[in-house]
Design a protein around this motif. Structure first.
Motif, PDB file in Angstrom:
ATOM      1  N   ILE A 189       2.906  -9.220  -6.429  1.00 22.27           N
ATOM      2  CA  ILE A 189       3.227 -10.638  -6.579  1.00 22.27           C
ATOM      3  C   ILE A 189       1.969 -11.457  -6.329  1.00 22.27           C
ATOM      4  N   THR A 227       5.651  -2.565  -0.611  1.00 20.81           N
ATOM      5  CA  THR A 227       5.532  -1.163  -0.187  1.00 20.81           C
ATOM      6  C   THR A 227       6.001  -0.272  -1.345  1.00 20.81           C
ATOM      7  N   MET A 286       9.479  -6.435  -2.514  1.00 15.81           N
ATOM      8  CA  MET A 286       9.663  -7.755  -1.904  1.00 15.81           C
ATOM      9  C   MET A 286       8.517  -8.008  -0.933  1.00 15.81           C
ATOM     10  N   ILE A 287       8.002  -9.239  -0.929  1.00 16.32           N
ATOM     11  CA  ILE A 287       6.888  -9.592  -0.049  1.00 16.32           C
ATOM     12  C   ILE A 287       7.177 -10.939   0.608  1.00 16.32           C
ATOM     13  N   LYS A 335       7.193  -6.889   4.353  1.00 13.27           N
ATOM     14  CA  LYS A 335       7.309  -6.517   2.947  1.00 13.27           C
ATOM     15  C   LYS A 335       8.120  -5.248   2.867  1.00 13.27           C
ATOM     16  N   GLY A 336       8.639  -4.960   1.696  1.00 14.18           N
ATOM     17  CA  GLY A 336       9.513  -3.805   1.603  1.00 14.18           C
ATOM     18  C   GLY A 336       9.913  -3.520   0.176  1.00 14.18           C
ATOM     19  N   ASP A 375       9.393 -13.186  -1.504  1.00 19.90           N
ATOM     20  CA  ASP A 375       9.345 -13.270  -2.959  1.00 19.90           C
ATOM     21  C   ASP A 375       9.646 -11.895  -3.534  1.00 19.90           C
ATOM     22  N   MET A 376      10.184 -11.909  -4.742  1.00 19.18           N
ATOM     23  CA  MET A 376      10.549 -10.670  -5.425  1.00 19.18           C
ATOM     24  C   MET A 376       9.532 -10.352  -6.516  1.00 19.18           C
TER      25      MET A 376
END
Lengths: 154, 154
Positions: A49, A115, B48-49, B54-55, B112-113
């Motif tokens: 992103i 991640t 996702m961040i 994040k993950g 964010d995605m």
């Protein structure tokens, strides 16, 4: 999809495998995904992103190639794709994306990395769902094939 | 991994499938991934961040369940997992993550995605590589199983 995003990912994978596993992959000509389906046995996937774009990247390996990289990096060769192999593929995904991120930051394209997740399953395919073109970069070696796929919202 | 992240994703999947496909899934008790392996035939994955974490998240479906959702959402039932099915799984992944994102923003957790990617391959597994615990949420229905897996850096 921006053409200038291709080379940083391609160069980064070559560099990571050369440095970490003394392995030389031969890059083939990058293509548009619509002409080509990449199948493999283990893949690392990661989301990215930035302020002006977002996207996703995958690196897919044949099992035989993943096991050879495992042997060269860690000196052991499991019988199949186990947790050590998926850990290694996750690490390679992080390193390749991190390398491309640094090169692209120098060109003014910043993004953050999520991640990674690793997919395991014989002959699976991955379809990136973004607004831009999907670019696929094939790599060949005597131990099997690898593919990078990237897609960024245009 | 934060326990308060579980319910927004669980509730969001139930809501999306109820609204878009008039389908009721029965959620089972969420578990730690180390006790359980989720296999499926088609999965959506997304990164996702956020400012503090994040993950990654995945939703995995049995083929039979994905085809039933396809029939209910679009009135057609393909013979197998084709591009229309992967498009639908990518859209479901976006909608579920977007729903969870709104609920978590209300609790002060912003992220964010990235764009989603969809994996197709019979009996594949996904391993999220983050620093935190992986949580798996199983869902059952008469048409097959689904699993959400989430992992966030702790």
């Amino acid at each position: 999809m921006r053409a200038e995003f291709v080379n940083p990912f391609l160069a980064s994978l070559l560099n990571v495998l050369k440095t970490m596993a003394s392995m030389d992959l031969a890059p083939q000509k990058p293509r548009l995904k619509r002409d080509h389906v990449a199948r493999g046995d283990v893949s690392g996937l990661i989301g990215m992103i930035g302020p002006t774009t977002k996207g996703s990247m995958s690196i897919t390996f044949d099992e035989s190639l993943a096991l050879e990289i495992m042997q060269r990096m860690l000196g052991e060769r499991p019988n199949g794709i186990n947790e050590e192999v998926t850990d290694m593929v996750g690490e390679i995904t992080n390193m390749v994306t991190g390398g491309a991120k640094r090169m692209l930051a120098d060109q003014g394209h910043d993004f953050d990395m999520a991640t990674p997740a690793v997919v395991s399953g014989r002959g699976h395919t991955i379809t990136h769902k973004c607004d831009g073109t999907i670019i696929i970069m094939p790599f060949v070696s005597e131990h099997g094939q690898a593919f990078i796929e990237i897609c960024f919202d245009s």
